[in-house]
Scaffold this motif. Structure first.
Motif, PDB file in Angstrom:
ATOM      1  N   PHE A  47       0.831  -1.191   0.000  1.00 11.42           N
ATOM      2  CA  PHE A  47       0.000   0.000   0.000  1.00 11.42           C
ATOM      3  C   PHE A  47       0.882   1.265   0.000  1.00 11.42           C
ATOM      4  O   PHE A  47       0.656   2.195  -0.770  1.00 11.42           O
ATOM      5  CB  PHE A  47      -0.899  -0.036   1.242  1.00 11.42           C
ATOM      6  N   SER A  59       2.581   1.889  -3.315  1.00 13.58           N
ATOM      7  CA  SER A  59       1.642   2.430  -4.291  1.00 13.58           C
ATOM      8  C   SER A  59       1.352   3.908  -3.991  1.00 13.58           C
ATOM      9  O   SER A  59       1.338   4.754  -4.885  1.00 13.58           O
ATOM     10  CB  SER A  59       0.363   1.597  -4.228  1.00 13.58           C
ATOM     11  N   PHE A  60       1.177   4.203  -2.701  1.00 15.59           N
ATOM     12  CA  PHE A  60       0.896   5.578  -2.278  1.00 15.59           C
ATOM     13  C   PHE A  60       2.060   6.502  -2.656  1.00 15.59           C
ATOM     14  O   PHE A  60       1.866   7.573  -3.221  1.00 15.59           O
ATOM     15  CB  PHE A  60       0.666   5.579  -0.758  1.00 15.59           C
ATOM     16  N   GLN A  63       2.475   7.358  -6.334  1.00 11.96           N
ATOM     17  CA  GLN A  63       1.519   8.328  -6.878  1.00 11.96           C
ATOM     18  C   GLN A  63       1.681   9.713  -6.255  1.00 11.96           C
ATOM     19  O   GLN A  63       1.419  10.718  -6.898  1.00 11.96           O
ATOM     20  CB  GLN A  63       0.106   7.813  -6.664  1.00 11.96           C
ATOM     21  N   GLN A  92       3.299  14.044  -7.824  1.00 17.09           N
ATOM     22  CA  GLN A  92       2.350  15.147  -7.639  1.00 17.09           C
ATOM     23  C   GLN A  92       2.928  16.230  -6.715  1.00 17.09           C
ATOM     24  O   GLN A  92       2.687  17.419  -6.919  1.00 17.09           O
ATOM     25  CB  GLN A  92       1.045  14.610  -7.063  1.00 17.09           C
ATOM     26  N   ASN A 112      -5.702  -0.056   9.860  1.00 19.68           N
ATOM     27  CA  ASN A 112      -5.918  -1.313   9.137  1.00 19.68           C
ATOM     28  C   ASN A 112      -6.693  -1.179   7.833  1.00 19.68           C
ATOM     29  O   ASN A 112      -7.340  -2.110   7.402  1.00 19.68           O
ATOM     30  CB  ASN A 112      -6.645  -2.320  10.042  1.00 19.68           C
ATOM     31  N   ASP A 113      -6.642  -0.031   7.218  1.00 15.16           N
ATOM     32  CA  ASP A 113      -7.397   0.138   5.990  1.00 15.16           C
ATOM     33  C   ASP A 113      -6.431   0.418   4.843  1.00 15.16           C
ATOM     34  O   ASP A 113      -6.108   1.563   4.539  1.00 15.16           O
ATOM     35  CB  ASP A 113      -8.385   1.303   6.172  1.00 15.16           C
ATOM     36  N   PHE A 114      -5.961  -0.643   4.223  1.00 16.10           N
ATOM     37  CA  PHE A 114      -4.963  -0.459   3.162  1.00 16.10           C
ATOM     38  C   PHE A 114      -5.412  -1.136   1.869  1.00 16.10           C
ATOM     39  O   PHE A 114      -4.643  -1.812   1.200  1.00 16.10           O
ATOM     40  CB  PHE A 114      -3.604  -1.032   3.584  1.00 16.10           C
ATOM     41  N   ASP A 115      -6.688  -0.965   1.557  1.00 18.10           N
ATOM     42  CA  ASP A 115      -7.211  -1.691   0.413  1.00 18.10           C
ATOM     43  C   ASP A 115      -7.014  -0.952  -0.910  1.00 18.10           C
ATOM     44  O   ASP A 115      -6.758  -1.568  -1.930  1.00 18.10           O
ATOM     45  CB  ASP A 115      -8.716  -1.952   0.615  1.00 18.10           C
ATOM     46  N   SER A 116      -7.137   0.371  -0.836  1.00 16.77           N
ATOM     47  CA  SER A 116      -7.080   1.130  -2.076  1.00 16.77           C
ATOM     48  C   SER A 116      -5.679   1.085  -2.672  1.00 16.77           C
ATOM     49  O   SER A 116      -4.683   1.140  -1.969  1.00 16.77           O
ATOM     50  CB  SER A 116      -7.474   2.576  -1.793  1.00 16.77           C
ATOM     51  N   ASP A 117      -5.585   0.947  -3.969  1.00 19.15           N
ATOM     52  CA  ASP A 117      -4.262   1.050  -4.580  1.00 19.15           C
ATOM     53  C   ASP A 117      -4.242   2.148  -5.637  1.00 19.15           C
ATOM     54  O   ASP A 117      -3.289   2.327  -6.364  1.00 19.15           O
ATOM     55  CB  ASP A 117      -3.801  -0.297  -5.152  1.00 19.15           C
ATOM     56  N   THR A 118      -5.327   2.871  -5.731  1.00 15.13           N
ATOM     57  CA  THR A 118      -5.353   4.008  -6.646  1.00 15.13           C
ATOM     58  C   THR A 118      -5.847   5.235  -5.887  1.00 15.13           C
ATOM     59  O   THR A 118      -6.882   5.176  -5.232  1.00 15.13           O
ATOM     60  CB  THR A 118      -6.328   3.740  -7.815  1.00 15.13           C
ATOM     61  N   PHE A 119      -5.068   6.275  -5.946  1.00  7.66           N
ATOM     62  CA  PHE A 119      -5.448   7.498  -5.237  1.00  7.66           C
ATOM     63  C   PHE A 119      -5.665   8.594  -6.265  1.00  7.66           C
ATOM     64  O   PHE A 119      -4.891   8.728  -7.201  1.00  7.66           O
ATOM     65  CB  PHE A 119      -4.344   7.927  -4.276  1.00  7.66           C
ATOM     66  N   PHE A 121      -6.223  12.588  -5.974  1.00  5.58           N
ATOM     67  CA  PHE A 121      -6.456  13.804  -5.221  1.00  5.58           C
ATOM     68  C   PHE A 121      -5.906  14.953  -6.052  1.00  5.58           C
ATOM     69  O   PHE A 121      -4.876  14.816  -6.709  1.00  5.58           O
ATOM     70  CB  PHE A 121      -5.807  13.770  -3.839  1.00  5.58           C
ATOM     71  N   ARG A 173       3.382  10.946   7.701  1.00  4.30           N
ATOM     72  CA  ARG A 173       2.962  10.117   6.564  1.00  4.30           C
ATOM     73  C   ARG A 173       1.593   9.477   6.832  1.00  4.30           C
ATOM     74  O   ARG A 173       0.748   9.416   5.946  1.00  4.30           O
ATOM     75  CB  ARG A 173       4.012   9.032   6.293  1.00  4.30           C
ATOM     76  N   SER A 174       1.388   9.028   8.061  1.00  2.00           N
ATOM     77  CA  SER A 174       0.105   8.395   8.394  1.00  2.00           C
ATOM     78  C   SER A 174      -1.043   9.390   8.256  1.00  2.00           C
ATOM     79  O   SER A 174      -2.085   9.075   7.677  1.00  2.00           O
ATOM     80  CB  SER A 174       0.123   7.872   9.834  1.00  2.00           C
ATOM     81  N   LEU A 204      -1.111  12.271   6.580  1.00  4.92           N
ATOM     82  CA  LEU A 204      -1.294  12.697   5.182  1.00  4.92           C
ATOM     83  C   LEU A 204      -2.034  11.608   4.402  1.00  4.92           C
ATOM     84  O   LEU A 204      -2.966  11.893   3.650  1.00  4.92           O
ATOM     85  CB  LEU A 204       0.074  12.982   4.542  1.00  4.92           C
ATOM     86  N   ARG A 205      -1.602  10.383   4.602  1.00  2.00           N
ATOM     87  CA  ARG A 205      -2.232   9.255   3.905  1.00  2.00           C
ATOM     88  C   ARG A 205      -3.724   9.169   4.270  1.00  2.00           C
ATOM     89  O   ARG A 205      -4.583   9.044   3.408  1.00  2.00           O
ATOM     90  CB  ARG A 205      -1.510   7.973   4.320  1.00  2.00           C
ATOM     91  N   LEU A 215      -5.644  12.091   2.623  1.00  2.00           N
ATOM     92  CA  LEU A 215      -5.787  11.966   1.175  1.00  2.00           C
ATOM     93  C   LEU A 215      -6.681  10.780   0.811  1.00  2.00           C
ATOM     94  O   LEU A 215      -7.464  10.859  -0.133  1.00  2.00           O
ATOM     95  CB  LEU A 215      -4.410  11.823   0.511  1.00  2.00           C
ATOM     96  N   CYS A 216      -6.570   9.696   1.578  1.00  2.00           N
ATOM     97  CA  CYS A 216      -7.423   8.540   1.304  1.00  2.00           C
ATOM     98  C   CYS A 216      -8.883   8.862   1.601  1.00  2.00           C
ATOM     99  O   CYS A 216      -9.783   8.455   0.882  1.00  2.00           O
ATOM    100  CB  CYS A 216      -6.982   7.332   2.119  1.00  2.00           C
TER     101      CYS A 216
END
Lengths: 273, 193
Positions: free
Chosen positions: A43, A46-47, A50, A54, B95-102, B104, B156-157, B159-160, B163-164
């Motif tokens: 994850f 990938s983050f 991207q 940007q 524990n939410d790391f499912d998305s692999d496309t962001f 923003f 980082r946490s 910001l992530r 943005l997520c």
């Protein structure tokens, strides 16, 4: 896998750049056995992939390079490494650096004469503001002022024996890196001096500003004091704090001119805790 | 002696030419304002010009320049203790790391950065701009490694997370839009075809 180990691994993932994550043995062995952390690492990769492009995608203002080249070329003609010239440098820089907001205003108004006249008046005001605003600590302290301050502080020393001392002066400039306590202090260019023939009495002196406090910071290349900061008073009655660097090889004397010395002492003591 | 000191840098012109764009980008991300970034960039190069004899390792010039930008920025700002406290209180889900496309936009990104206090944001920006880890960041900023690790990880946490969250919000609003206006979905599909 236990939670604490996973937390540490995830912090490690957060703090290593992608290329180092791939070759880190500790990470590799953990990720092989821990699907959750493996998912976290994927994850993050990938983050980062991207986000980075940007973050770097910022349009550069037209003419910025030319402005910088113009201002730096004027400074480049002078020998600016000598601290004695610092007051002169401040004046040169004040002339060279005008806020972007002012520059933008000037660009837009150059077509009309009356606005040009207005801009000229504004420019005069700006220049006057630069001259009247108290100078930033970065450029203020002169060799003579430093000498006077040291004389007031260490009256038993003989001023005839003082010389400029470039090597210590330069090493002091890196103190922000060496000594984390001082990394947030804004310091003027330092003036280095030798108080006598003994190398233990090399001194660097500068003005500082740190949040609400300002004053003078004197640094010795000696372990003169105890590690824990303490407060005393100079011969002239000013509040003085003295302590030793974490590595123990530098001693600090801080003359507090603005702000409460007691509160600064508490702040510095907090760093020792 | 002076020429020896300066030998690391061919000329001030080269220094500016090679790094002004990166310095400006960093200054913008740090300050969140184009006008401030211009001033910071210009001031940073003036300082660099005066102190270039300090450069020991030519490979680290860019990191050194970015540190000057940060120091210059700090001189203009008061430390905002309330902002720091609020930032440190932000809860981050783990524990939410499912998305692999962001997805923003620029405004969302800069807004999220603006909400991060400087002493968390600088390690974060150095991490991405310089692609360096906690040890090098600690050396550049003069901060203990443990402190850098906790600040960087936290920044980082958060910001992530922000943005997520924004990513999810925009996905939800797109779904709602298409529900409310099925024609737009049809036309989007036609466009894809």
């Amino acid at each position: 896998m236990n939670n604490q180990e996973c937390d540490e691994i995830r912090q490690r993932i957060d703090c290593l750049p992608a290329r180092e994550r791939e070759t880190d043995d500790v990470l590799s062995s953990h990720l092989m056995d821990c699907p959750e952390c493996h998912k976290y690492a994927e994850f993050q990769n990938s983050f980062d992939r991207q986000l980075r492009p940007q973050l770097l995608e910022v349009a550069i203002p037209e003419g910025l390079k030319e402005q910088i080249l113009q201002s730096t070329s004027a400074l480049d003609d002078c020998d600016l490494s000598e601290s004695e010239d610092s007051v002169q440098n401040a004046e040169v820089e004040a002339e060279l650096v005008r806020p972007a907001t002012v520059r933008q205003h000037q660009r837009g108004s150059s077509l009309l004469k009356w606005v040009i006249a207005g801009t000229a008046v504004a420019s005069v005001i700006v220049v006057m503001m630069f001259q009247w605003t108290p100078a930033d600590p970065q450029q203020r302290l002169t060799y003579d002022a430093a000498k006077d301050l040291l004389l007031a502080q260490f009256q038993e020393m003989s001023p005839e024996e003082w010389d400029r001392l470039s090597p210590f002066d330069q090493s002091f400039e890196t103190l922000g890196i060496v000594d984390p306590q001082l990394s947030e202090w804004t310091r003027s260019e330092t003036v280095g001096m030798s108080l006598d023939d003994d190398p233990q009495h090399e001194v660097a002196i500068c003005e500082f500003r740190f949040r609400q406090w300002s004053g003078v910071l004197i640094t010795f290349s000696a372990d003169e004091f105890d590690g824990v900061p303490e407060q005393s008073y100079s011969a002239s009655g000013q509040s003085v704090l003295q302590w030793r660097s974490p590595g123990g090889d530098l001693a600090y004397v801080c003359i507090v001119e603005q702000g409460s010395a007691e509160e600064l002492l508490t702040e510095i003591l907090g760093n020792f805790a | 002696m002076q020429s020896e000191r300066s030998s690391h840098l061919n000329s001030v012109g080269d220094l500016v030419e090679d790094h002004y764009a990166d310095v400006y980008r960093f200054a913008y991300r740090l300050s969140g304002s184009h006008a401030d970034a211009e001033d910071l960039t210009q001031q940073a190069f003036l300082t660099a010009c005066r102190k270039r004899y300090q450069v020991q390792d030519p490979d680290r010039i860019r990191g050194w320049l970015l540190t000057i930008v940060r120091n210059t920025f700090l001189k203009t700002r008061q430390r905002d203790e309330r902002m720091i406290a609020a930032f440190e209180d932000v809860a981050v889900s783990s524990n939410d790391f499912d998305s692999d496309t962001f997805r923003f936009d620029e405004e969302t990104l800069q807004k999220a950065l603006n909400e991060i206090p400087e002493h968390y944001k600088t390690p974060l920006l150095l991490y991405y701009f310089e692609e360096i880890g906690y040890k090098e960041i600690g050396e550049l900023l003069g901060i203990p490694i443990g402190t850098v690790m906790s600040r960087l990880s936290r920044a980082r946490s958060v910001l992530r997370e922000r943005l997520c969250r924004e990513n999810e919000t925009s996905e939800i609003s797109e779904t709602e839009d298409s529900r409310n206006n099925p024609a737009s979905e049809v036309s989007a599909k036609q466009k894809d075809q």
